[in-house]
Design a protein around this motif. Structure first.
Motif, short mmCIF file in Angstrom:
data_model
loop_
_atom_site.label_atom_id
_atom_site.label_comp_id
_atom_site.label_asym_id
_atom_site.label_seq_id
_atom_site.Cartn_x
_atom_site.Cartn_y
_atom_site.Cartn_z
N LEU A 1 0.03 23.64 23.45
CA LEU A 1 1.51 22.82 24.09
C LEU A 1 2.24 22.04 23.54
O LEU A 1 3.89 22.27 23.27
N SER A 2 1.53 21.39 22.89
CA SER A 2 3.18 20.42 21.84
C SER A 2 3.39 21.89 20.35
O SER A 2 4.20 21.52 20.07
N TYR A 3 2.10 22.86 20.35
CA TYR A 3 2.85 23.72 19.59
C TYR A 3 4.35 24.02 19.83
O TYR A 3 5.09 24.84 18.97
N LEU A 4 3.87 24.45 20.94
CA LEU A 4 5.29 25.64 22.12
C LEU A 4 6.34 24.71 21.46
O LEU A 4 7.27 25.17 21.52
N ASN A 5 6.35 23.79 22.08
CA ASN A 5 6.86 22.74 22.86
C ASN A 5 8.55 22.99 21.24
O ASN A 5 8.94 22.56 20.94
N ASN A 6 7.29 21.73 20.55
CA ASN A 6 8.38 21.83 18.20
C ASN A 6 8.80 23.49 18.45
O ASN A 6 9.32 23.22 18.07
N LEU A 7 8.02 24.68 18.28
CA LEU A 7 8.77 25.54 18.63
C LEU A 7 9.96 25.84 18.22
O LEU A 7 10.44 26.04 18.82
N ARG A 8 10.27 25.70 20.19
CA ARG A 8 11.17 25.59 21.19
C ARG A 8 12.15 25.05 20.47
O ARG A 8 13.66 25.22 20.86
N VAL A 9 12.28 23.20 19.89
CA VAL A 9 12.83 22.20 19.28
C VAL A 9 13.21 23.00 17.89
O VAL A 9 13.55 21.80 17.07
N GLN A 10 12.73 24.16 17.52
CA GLN A 10 12.86 24.29 15.52
C GLN A 10 12.80 23.25 15.16
O GLN A 10 12.96 23.12 13.74
N ASP A 11 11.13 22.39 14.83
CA ASP A 11 10.76 21.97 14.55
C ASP A 11 9.48 22.98 13.79
O ASP A 11 8.81 22.51 13.92
N VAL A 12 9.84 22.26 12.70
CA VAL A 12 8.78 23.32 11.34
C VAL A 12 7.64 22.73 11.49
O VAL A 12 6.55 23.43 11.29
N PHE A 13 7.96 21.36 10.88
CA PHE A 13 6.84 20.92 10.18
C PHE A 13 5.96 20.50 11.29
O PHE A 13 4.56 20.67 11.34
N SER A 14 6.38 19.81 12.31
CA SER A 14 5.16 19.52 13.87
C SER A 14 4.95 20.41 14.42
O SER A 14 3.83 20.70 14.61
N SER A 15 5.48 21.96 14.60
CA SER A 15 5.23 22.75 14.90
C SER A 15 4.05 23.39 14.19
O SER A 15 2.88 23.65 14.99
N THR A 16 4.47 23.18 12.54
CA THR A 16 2.73 24.14 12.03
C THR A 16 1.69 23.25 12.58
O THR A 16 0.66 23.57 12.25
N HIS A 17 2.08 21.75 12.04
CA HIS A 17 1.01 21.04 11.61
C HIS A 17 0.48 20.81 13.64
O HIS A 17 -0.72 21.31 13.97
N SER A 18 0.75 21.22 14.48
CA SER A 18 0.36 21.38 15.85
C SER A 18 -0.76 22.61 15.62
O SER A 18 -1.52 22.71 16.86
N LEU A 19 -0.12 23.58 15.36
CA LEU A 19 -1.10 25.15 15.41
C LEU A 19 -2.96 25.14 14.65
O LEU A 19 -3.05 25.08 15.27
#
Length: 620
Positions: free
Chosen positions: A121-139
């Motif tokens: 869910l953290s990955y999806l949320n970071n993806l929603r706000v266009q945060d590349v680093f955090s979304s990659t890390h969470s995934l």
């Protein structure tokens, strides 16, 4: 009795045993679980150091943070947690022998804490706000934990481990594709395909095939890959992927110039899949697709109908009323089309309301915010150009370019042309034309050709403009872009007027004016009527006096209609041209009072909007 001031800050309301409280504007729910935690805190404060050992107090302190931040749990589970940490304090919250369901809705802080613990869910949320680093890390962290904990392998054996790996690679490919990292996306996709082939996972391979099309859709043979993907998706019973494939095929064929009836038949087939399998999100995508197709073909009335249909299927009520909002891309696309359609008809207040709703529903840092940002900038640009505020329009070009480079370059050329910087505009348009021809962006190619033709006749070279306009007309008809074809005919008629053959120009206008008046923007309707009036006046030069006077009267009526259209979009520069022309016609008819009224209005507008060196009558 509570005072008035106290009631402003604390206004409890009991519903089904749960107290709803609004403390300092923060909405929260007082539940039996929260009361039990408060009792625990109270007992901890009252208990002396001798009654509770240092180790027990330390365990209690570690327990308190998740109890306060986490969601409500049953009282029996709470009792067990406290008993494991400190048995002496467990009796303070021991109860109602029967099990009681005491959980209430999550507060905002509890929800944020819960989401922070859920890595996907953290990955999806970071993806929603266009945060590349955090979304990659969470995934990556999510799949690392999934594999290390053996969550899937426990139920699926060794297959669960391989499944995690291939879907991790597939999700990573989708992530890179979302952010435009196409080379990394292709590498991750190849890895997912390799693992899926080893495991003989046809479902994963179908998803990979769909993403292969996304990565290679600019290739000439991409439609073959897409058709194969649709057939395989139907074979393996994957209606979601099959429908998305059909939608992509329709979009591709629309750009290739297929007829609207064939495209709508294909979308009808996908709609049957949606309703059969209750794929509500894909129903929205299909309607948004139809809206875009009708606009591409220049049928604004049909586009408006489709956009309103999508809105009618989804409530616009706020979240506070308990209605779930539709925050999908298709809904954003439909709302943007709706805003642009209203702006084209001069309904700027309605367009502003739609944009206001878009900004509230899709905040600036959200995934689909760029859609309304570009829409808003384009509407502001058009209004500035209509109002003759070219410096303001020029300042908006930077923002448009950041969101869409092709659109930004085109608008920059339009501004340069309006400022009579013809050579700079011509260079920019020629570069843009070559680039768009390589990309096969036919719609923009035609728009650029029309701007190049306008440069030629404004430079007193209408004969050079004719082949350019004929090329634009051929492309418009080949790709069935009816509205652009009508606009091209309008420009051809104007070129013929400049060349001194107004009778042929009038004949051409009769071919183009009906679609423009039916589906065109208000500005284009005004331009068409203004051109009709010019052609009528030019044709009347050889008439006998009675017939000539009749033709001039008809031209004045058309000029009045054109002026009304221009007034709706606040296009003062074109209104000035109309009243100038009307003053001359009234003078020719000997109507002094009407001539003086038009002359006075022209003088006011001319002082407000000084001429930029372009002849007033030789402007379409």
């Amino acid at each position: 009795m509570a005072s008035v001031h106290e009631s402003l800050y604390f206004n409890p309301m009991m519903t089904n045993g749960v107290v709803h409280a609004n403390v300092f504007g923060i909405k929260d729910w007082v539940t039996p679980y929260k009361i039990a935690v408060l009792v625990l805190l109270n007992e901890m404060g009252r208990t002396g150091e001798g009654a509770v050992s240092l180790m027990e107090r330390r365990r209690l302190n570690q327990l308190l943070l998740p109890l306060l931040q986490g969601p409500d749990i049953t009282l029996s589970k709470l009792y067990k947690l406290i008993e494991d940490s400190c048995p002496q304090l467990a009796n303070s919250v021991q109860i109602r022998e029967e099990e009681v369901s005491c959980s209430g809705p999550l507060s905002q802080k509890q929800a944020e804490f819960f989401l922070s613990q859920q890595h996907y869910l953290s990955y999806l949320n970071n993806l929603r706000v266009q945060d590349v680093f955090s979304s990659t890390h969470s995934l990556l962290h999510y799949f690392d934990r999934l594999i290390l904990t053996g969550a899937e392998s426990k139920s699926n054996g060794e297959e669960g481990y391989g499944r995690s790996l291939r879907y991790a690679a597939l999700n990573l490919a989708a992530l890179h594709c979302r952010f435009g990292h196409y080379q990394q996306a292709e590498l991750a996709l190849q890895e997912a395909i390799r693992i899926a082939q080893e495991s003989n996972d046809h479902v994963c391979l179908q998803h990979c095939l769909s993403w292969l099309y996304v990565l290679g859709q600019k290739r000439s043979d991409s439609y073959v890959l897409l058709e194969h993907s649709v057939k395989k998706a139907v074979h393996f019973g994957l209606p979601y992927l099959a429908s998305l494939g059909i939608q992509s095929l329709v979009q591709q064929r629309a750009f290739a110039g297929k007829t609207a009836n064939k495209l709508m038949d294909a979308l009808k087939d996908s709609d049957l899949l949606h309703w059969k399998h209750s794929l509500s999100e894909l129903i929205d995508i299909s309607i948004a697709q139809k809206t875009a197709i009708w606009r591409l073909y220049g049928r604004s009335t049909m586009a408006l109908q489709q956009a309103q249909m999508l809105l009618s299927m989804n409530s616009l009520e706020s979240v506070n009323s308990g209605v779930q909002q539709n925050n999908t891309e298709s809904f954003a696309v439909a709302l943007c089309h709706l805003a642009e359609l209203h702006a084209e008809q001069g309904c700027f207040a309605a367009a502003s309301e739609v944009l206001k709703h878009l900004k509230e529903r899709f905040p600036p840092n959200s995934q689909h915010a760029q859609l309304w940002m570009l829409c808003d900038q384009k509407i502001q640009f058009d209004r500035a150009m209509n109002d003759g505020k070219f410096h303001l329009a020029d300042s908006l070009v930077t923002g448009i370019t950041a969101l869409n480079s092709i659109e930004g370059v085109y608008r920059k050329a339009v501004v340069l042309q309006a400022q009579n910087q013809m050579s700079e505009a011509h260079k920019l348009l020629q570069k843009l034309l070559s680039y768009c021809e390589k990309l096969k962006n036919t719609e923009m190619v035609i728009s650029v050709l029309l701007s190049v033709a306008e440069l030629y006749w404004r430079s007193a070279s209408p004969t050079i403009a004719m082949p350019v306009l004929l090329q634009a007309l051929a492309l418009s008809k080949e790709y069935r872009l009816q509205y652009l074809a009508s606009e091209t005919v309008l420009n051809l008629a104007f070129a013929q007027l400049i060349l001194g053959i107004p009778e042929q120009a009038l004949t051409l206008l009769h071919m183009a004016i009906e679609p423009i008046l039916a589906d065109g923007a208000i500005l284009d309707k005004g331009r068409a009527m203004f051109l009709v009036a010019k052609c009528q006046v030019a044709s009347a030069a050889s008439y006998e006096p009675p017939k000539r006077a009749e033709a001039l009267e008809a031209a004045i009526e058309n000029l009045n209609e054109a002026k009304n259209y221009f007034a709706k979009v606040d296009c003062k520069e074109r209104i000035r041209d109309v009243v100038y022309f009307q003053a001359r016609l009234y003078h020719a008819l000997g109507k002094t009072q009407e001539r003086n009224r038009c002359a006075m209005l022209f003088r006011q507008l001319h002082q407000e909007l000084p001429s930029h060196g372009v002849p007033l009558i030789n402007h379409l």
